[in-house]
Design a protein around this motif. Sequence first.
Motif, PDB file in Angstrom:
ATOM      1  N   ARG A   1       0.719  -1.093  -0.269  1.00 49.20           N
ATOM      2  CA  ARG A   1       0.004  -0.143   0.038  1.00 49.20           C
ATOM      3  C   ARG A   1       0.867   1.350   0.070  1.00 49.20           C
ATOM      4  NH1 ARG A   1      -4.836  -1.916   0.099  1.00 49.20           N
ATOM      5  NH2 ARG A   1      -5.294  -3.892   1.511  1.00 49.20           N
TER       6      ARG A   1
ATOM      7  N   TYR B   1      -4.814   7.841  -1.990  1.00 46.68           N
ATOM      8  CA  TYR B   1      -4.816   7.523  -3.432  1.00 46.68           C
ATOM      9  C   TYR B   1      -6.126   6.716  -3.813  1.00 46.68           C
ATOM     10  CZ  TYR B   1       0.067   8.277  -2.347  1.00 46.68           C
ATOM     11  OH  TYR B   1       1.458   9.074  -1.946  1.00 46.68           O
ATOM     12  N   GLY B   2      -7.081   6.551  -2.791  1.00 48.57           N
ATOM     13  CA  GLY B   2      -8.429   6.025  -3.238  1.00 48.57           C
ATOM     14  C   GLY B   2      -9.087   5.708  -2.141  1.00 48.57           C
TER      15      GLY B   2
ATOM     16  N   VAL C   1      -9.790  -0.750  -9.596  1.00 45.91           N
ATOM     17  CA  VAL C   1      -8.681  -1.181  -9.574  1.00 45.91           C
ATOM     18  C   VAL C   1      -8.619  -2.697  -8.788  1.00 45.91           C
ATOM     19  CG1 VAL C   1      -7.239   0.525  -9.770  1.00 45.91           C
ATOM     20  CG2 VAL C   1      -7.752  -0.016  -7.675  1.00 45.91           C
TER      21      VAL C   1
ATOM     22  N   GLU D   1      -9.010   3.822  -7.338  1.00 45.83           N
ATOM     23  CA  GLU D   1      -7.888   4.685  -7.377  1.00 45.83           C
ATOM     24  C   GLU D   1      -8.052   5.950  -8.122  1.00 45.83           C
ATOM     25  OE1 GLU D   1      -3.171   4.130  -9.131  1.00 45.83           O
ATOM     26  OE2 GLU D   1      -4.459   2.480  -9.024  1.00 45.83           O
TER      27      GLU D   1
END
Length: 114
Positions: A19, A54-55, A86, A101
């Motif tokens: 991650r 990031y998401g 993703v 993402e």
Amino acid sequence: MTVKLRELKEAGVRYGEKRRGRRMNSRVPIRLEWEGADAKRRTIEAITRTVNPYGCLVFLTETLELEQRLALVNMATQTSNAAIIVWKGNQQPEGWEYGFELVAPDMEFWGIEL
């Protein structure tokens, strides 16, 4: 079966540290917008389960495709960002698990400190 500490550390490097950012359990209201196969604009409102810079992870009752691009709108801050699906997990009682993402991550997108 005995597992040596060194083996655990090596496994952590291979699997546990993929991650890019710290995840936080956070319920953020979002809206997803995309163009369907019929060229009509589609929207879904949902609540995130976890977010990171990031998401996010979201449960949806609608079935979407991996690598589908869409607009993800943070309804709390009224900001939007392009996103890509993703990851698709298992179907749960509350819907399918999806990992999104952000295409151009903004560290302030979620409106919380991560």
